[in-house]
Enzyme design. Structure first.
Site, PDB file in Angstrom:
ATOM      1  CB  CYS A   2     -11.017  25.140  41.676  1.00  0.00           C
ATOM      2  SG  CYS A   2     -10.565  26.546  40.654  1.00  0.00           S
ATOM      3  NE  ARG A  27     -16.124  22.806  43.967  1.00  0.00           N
ATOM      4  CZ  ARG A  27     -16.999  23.367  44.789  1.00  0.00           C
ATOM      5  NH1 ARG A  27     -18.106  22.751  45.071  1.00  0.00           N
ATOM      6  NH2 ARG A  27     -16.761  24.526  45.329  1.00  0.00           N
ATOM      7  CD1 TRP A  74     -14.850  26.934  35.034  1.00  0.00           C
ATOM      8  CD2 TRP A  74     -14.496  28.794  36.238  1.00  0.00           C
ATOM      9  NE1 TRP A  74     -15.569  27.950  34.455  1.00  0.00           N
ATOM     10  CE2 TRP A  74     -15.372  29.100  35.169  1.00  0.00           C
ATOM     11  CE3 TRP A  74     -14.145  29.809  37.111  1.00  0.00           C
ATOM     12  CZ2 TRP A  74     -15.893  30.376  34.957  1.00  0.00           C
ATOM     13  CZ3 TRP A  74     -14.654  31.090  36.896  1.00  0.00           C
ATOM     14  CH2 TRP A  74     -15.523  31.352  35.830  1.00  0.00           C
ATOM     15  CG  ASN A  98     -13.016  26.779  45.093  1.00  0.00           C
ATOM     16  OD1 ASN A  98     -13.192  27.461  44.080  1.00  0.00           O
ATOM     17  ND2 ASN A  98     -14.010  26.360  45.852  1.00  0.00           N
ATOM     18  N   GLY A  99     -11.265  29.689  44.553  1.00  0.00           N
ATOM     19  CA  GLY A  99     -11.705  31.041  44.897  1.00  0.00           C
ATOM     20  C   GLY A  99     -10.751  32.081  44.339  1.00  0.00           C
ATOM     21  CD  GLU A 479     -33.229  27.383  32.236  1.00  0.00           C
ATOM     22  OE1 GLU A 479     -32.550  28.378  32.489  1.00  0.00           O
ATOM     23  OE2 GLU A 479     -32.798  26.221  32.398  1.00  0.00           O
ATOM     24  CE  LYS A 483     -29.956  24.982  30.947  1.00  0.00           C
ATOM     25  NZ  LYS A 483     -30.253  25.248  32.329  1.00  0.00           N
ATOM     26  CD  GLU A 486     -25.835  26.728  30.937  1.00  0.00           C
ATOM     27  OE1 GLU A 486     -26.949  26.166  30.889  1.00  0.00           O
ATOM     28  OE2 GLU A 486     -25.138  26.775  31.950  1.00  0.00           O
ATOM     29  CG  HIS A 502     -41.163  47.237  21.505  1.00  0.00           C
ATOM     30  ND1 HIS A 502     -41.718  48.468  21.281  1.00  0.00           N
ATOM     31  CD2 HIS A 502     -42.166  46.444  21.945  1.00  0.00           C
ATOM     32  CE1 HIS A 502     -43.012  48.430  21.601  1.00  0.00           C
ATOM     33  NE2 HIS A 502     -43.303  47.202  22.001  1.00  0.00           N
ATOM     34  CE  LYS A 602     -24.993  21.482  38.515  1.00  0.00           C
ATOM     35  NZ  LYS A 602     -26.067  21.807  37.565  1.00  0.00           N
TER      36      LYS A 602
HETATM   37  O1  M6R Z   1     -25.936  26.768  41.961  1.00  0.00           O
HETATM   38  P1  M6R Z   1     -26.777  27.916  41.494  1.00  0.00           P
HETATM   39  O2  M6R Z   1     -28.195  27.521  41.216  1.00  0.00           O
HETATM   40  O3  M6R Z   1     -26.717  29.097  42.416  1.00  0.00           O
HETATM   41  O4  M6R Z   1     -26.140  28.357  40.113  1.00  0.00           O
HETATM   42  C1  M6R Z   1     -26.604  29.480  39.420  1.00  0.00           C
HETATM   43  C2  M6R Z   1     -26.091  29.486  38.007  1.00  0.00           C
HETATM   44  O5  M6R Z   1     -24.701  29.506  37.991  1.00  0.00           O
HETATM   45  C3  M6R Z   1     -26.578  28.263  37.216  1.00  0.00           C
HETATM   46  O6  M6R Z   1     -27.962  28.166  37.215  1.00  0.00           O
HETATM   47  C4  M6R Z   1     -26.080  28.333  35.761  1.00  0.00           C
HETATM   48  O7  M6R Z   1     -26.695  29.386  35.081  1.00  0.00           O
HETATM   49  C5  M6R Z   1     -26.320  26.983  35.085  1.00  0.00           C
HETATM   50  N1  M6R Z   1     -25.155  26.580  34.371  1.00  0.00           N
HETATM   51  C6  M6R Z   1     -27.471  27.008  34.147  1.00  0.00           C
HETATM   52  O8  M6R Z   1     -27.655  25.824  33.455  1.00  0.00           O
END
Ligand code: M6R
Length: 607
Positions: A2, A27, A74, A98-99, A479, A483, A486, A502, A602
């Site tokens: 947050c 955030r 969040w 936050n947390g 990756e 992407k 997400e 497999h 984020k």
């Molecule tokens: O800030 P960080 O690189 O530690 O974050 C790690 C993941 O939360 C971050 O890479 C997440 O998977 C992204 N949304 C990917 O696009």
């Protein structure tokens, strides 16, 4: 997770709080709220959904107070509804958080037994209620907060505003970051310095366990034992605090297109161009005696680590063990006290990565952090920091931070290989020259955008997409799949191409697009066999390759995205661009919220 803001201003501050919350939306953004003092009395305004809903409410019912706290959420405990939005307030105190308060259930039971009734499903409300009770018992706001903080378990950042106290904010940090901003007769509080960028560039960061009492005259900081402490005030360069979308429709697009430039900066930082040598800062270990390296990270940063595993083993001949941070931290893996752990994180605040760093340090290891935010907790706690110079990354989907992580890790791997003499001076020169081609080849790769936009129209109709790759293209396949899911919400998986038969081959039919990432290399032929297997089952192949690969791919059902030929080492960085563009354009066609996709944040400062 947050975002938190607090302002002690000279005039009405609601607009400033909103401005700061906009900068913190990365955030979290499923609800938001503000509390201010109106003629000395606490007033709260909250709204479900994006910040614009809160702004619309404030247009109808403006707040005029010159002191306020704000929050963008969040959700962790309780649905993202208005009732659960922050601030949580009683008649005497309002709090933003936050947390996670881990022991909130027992605290809630205790308070309920005393007759307190709760308005929300959040863990945060227990904090407001505990402070409220302490105030009712006659404690001052400072004493009330000081008495409650030791009762809270978990990782959190908190900010408090009190009824009738128009020159007082209290903030506390345990596990989640908080920055204090110094103005001229004004004081600010934010989850990070970017939040405060429009108001001040003089920033101090609370340390772990600190709490702070802010008035317009300044701040008094205490450590976790209550002792008064000073934390250094830094002047943050103005450019680092200001981010906008430029001419792009989304931050993600801007960040994709910035990559040739920021990759160049990152290489420029670690390479002595004149002598064509690596020029990394001194590291807290001797690569000649290191027997193994552990790499740990989350999400996209983990995939950067997975690519680097190949590089450390190939260039430095150091075996690597690679772990997702949320597993590593609890696996109790025995770590060699003379060993090295590398943690990778864009934000430098990811809770699981931070906990892994601390575990490695407890085991006596030296920790090297590859981070993008220099003032972050991970950067401050690591033994050595290798900065990625990607600049602020705002889009929730990581793009430029990922390729800058790759750039940094490639430099580290070559540098280690050179020091332990697995690479000759000539090898180093050849690799430096190869790396320095990356920005140009990335610019070439960006020219595929119109083709990818067309392709995305078909992909947007798919229910599932499979990504395949071998070698360093395997983590890249994962990756690419991350992407896509997400930001487009299409289900996607990345597999090692050799694993296809497999299990995942059972999924292939004519509705299943399969993105194959395969530069023409010594294992290209093996991937061709996998493509044949997909084609034989009607799968629709999208092959991302180079001119030689395009020519050598003998299967029919293939759509090709052709990149220039390039040295193998820089493939993961350049091939990231089509993977990112595929996800981006598919999401745009599907009309999703590209920069703030649902359910994500984020910076993941909770586990
Ligand atoms: O800030 P960080 O690189 O530690 O974050 C790690 C993941 O939360 C971050 O890479 C997440 O998977 C992204 N949304 C990917 O696009």
């Amino acid at each position: 997770m947050c975002g938190i803001v607090g302002i002690l201003g000279k005039g009405p501050v609601a607009d400033k709080v909103i401005e700061a919350l906009h900068r913190l939306e990365y955030r979290g953004y499923d609800s938001s709220g503000i509390a201010s003092l109106e003629a000395g009395r606490l007033e709260v305004c909250r709204a479900e959904g994006k910040l614009r809903h809160l702004e619309a409410k404030l247009d109808r019912h403006p707040l005029h107070g010159d002191i306020a706290i704000g929050h963008t959420r969040w959700a962790t405990h309780g649905k993202p509804t208005e009732r659960n939005a922050h601030p949580h307030a009683t008649r005497r105190v309002a709090v933003v958080h936050n947390g996670i308060i881990e022991n909130f259930r027992e605290l809630k039971l205790e308070l309920e037994a005393l007759g307190v009734s709760f308005q929300s499903e959040t863990d945060t409300e227990v904090v407001a209620q505990l402070v409220d009770r302490a105030l009712l018992e006659g404690k001052s706001p400072v004493d009330a907060v000081a008495s409650v903080l030791p009762r809270l378990r978990g990782a959190f950042a908190l900010a408090f505003l009190f009824d009738g106290q128009d020159d007082l904010l209290i903030a506390a940090r345990r596990g989640s970051p908080l920055a204090i901003g110094y103005g001229d007769g004004e004081m600010f509080l934010g989850s990070d310095a970017i939040a405060l960028g429009a108001f001040t560039n003089r920033i101090a960061y609370l340390d772990e366990g600190d709490w702070a009492v802010l008035t317009r005259e300044g701040v008094v900081m205490h450590d976790e034992h209550g002792a008064i402490v000073q934390r250094p005030v830094q002047t943050v360069p103005a450019g680092a605090l200001l981010v906008d979308r430029g001419n792009h429709r989304h931050f993600m697009a801007k960040e994709i297109y910035e990559q040739p430039e920021v990759i160049g900066h990152t290489f420029g930082h670690y390479i002595d161009l004149e002598n064509e040598t690596m020029a990394l800062p001194d590291l807290p270990f001797d690569p000649r005696t290191v027997k193994s390296i552990s790499i740990t990270a989350c999400g996209t940063a983990f995939y950067a680590g997975a690519v680097a595993e190949y590089w450390f083993e190939r260039f430095a001949r150091i075996p690597v063990s690679l772990d997702i941070a949320s597993e590593f931290r609890y696996r109790e893996t025995p770590l060699d006290p003379d060993g090295v752990t590398i943690v990778i994180s864009q934000s430098g605040e990811t809770a699981d990565t931070l906990a892994s760093l601390r575990y490695a340090k407890e085991c006596g290891q030296k920790v090297v952090a590859v981070v993008n935010v220099p003032t972050s907790t991970i950067a401050r706690e690591a033994d050595a920091v290798l900065m990625t110079l990607a600049g602020p990354e705002i889009g929730v989907a990581s793009t430029k931070a990922f390729t800058c992580q790759l750039a940094t890790l490639a430099c580290l791997a070559v540098s280690l290989g050179r020091t332990n003499e697995h690479l000759s001076r000539e090898d180093e020169r050849r690799l430096v020259r190869a790396l320095m081609e990356t920005p140009r080849l990335m610019t070439e790769a960006l020219k595929l955008a119109p083709e990818i936009e067309l392709l995305a129209r078909t992909l947007a109709k798919a229910r599932d997409v499979l990504y395949l790759g071998r070698g360093t293209a395997y983590p890249l396949a994962m990756e690419g799949a991350l992407k896509l899911k997400e930001i487009s919400y299409i289900h996607a998986e990345g597999y090692a191409a050799g694993e296809l038969k497999h299990g995942p081959i059972a999924l292939i039919d004519e509705t299943m697009p399969v993105v194959v990432i395969a530069p023409f290399d010594r294992i290209f032929e093996k991937t061709v066999s996998n493509m044949e297997e997909v084609a034989a089952r009607g799968g629709r192949i999208i092959l991302v390759t180079d001119p030689k690969g395009a020519e050598a791919a003998p299967v029919d059902a293939v759509q090709k995205l052709i990149l220039p030929e390039m040295p193998a080492t820089i493939g993961p960085m350049v091939y990231s661009i089509p993977a990112q563009l595929i996800a981006y354009h598919t999401a745009v066609i599907m009309g999703t919220d590209v920069d703030q996709p649902r359910n994500l944040a984020k910076s993941v400062t909770v586990e």
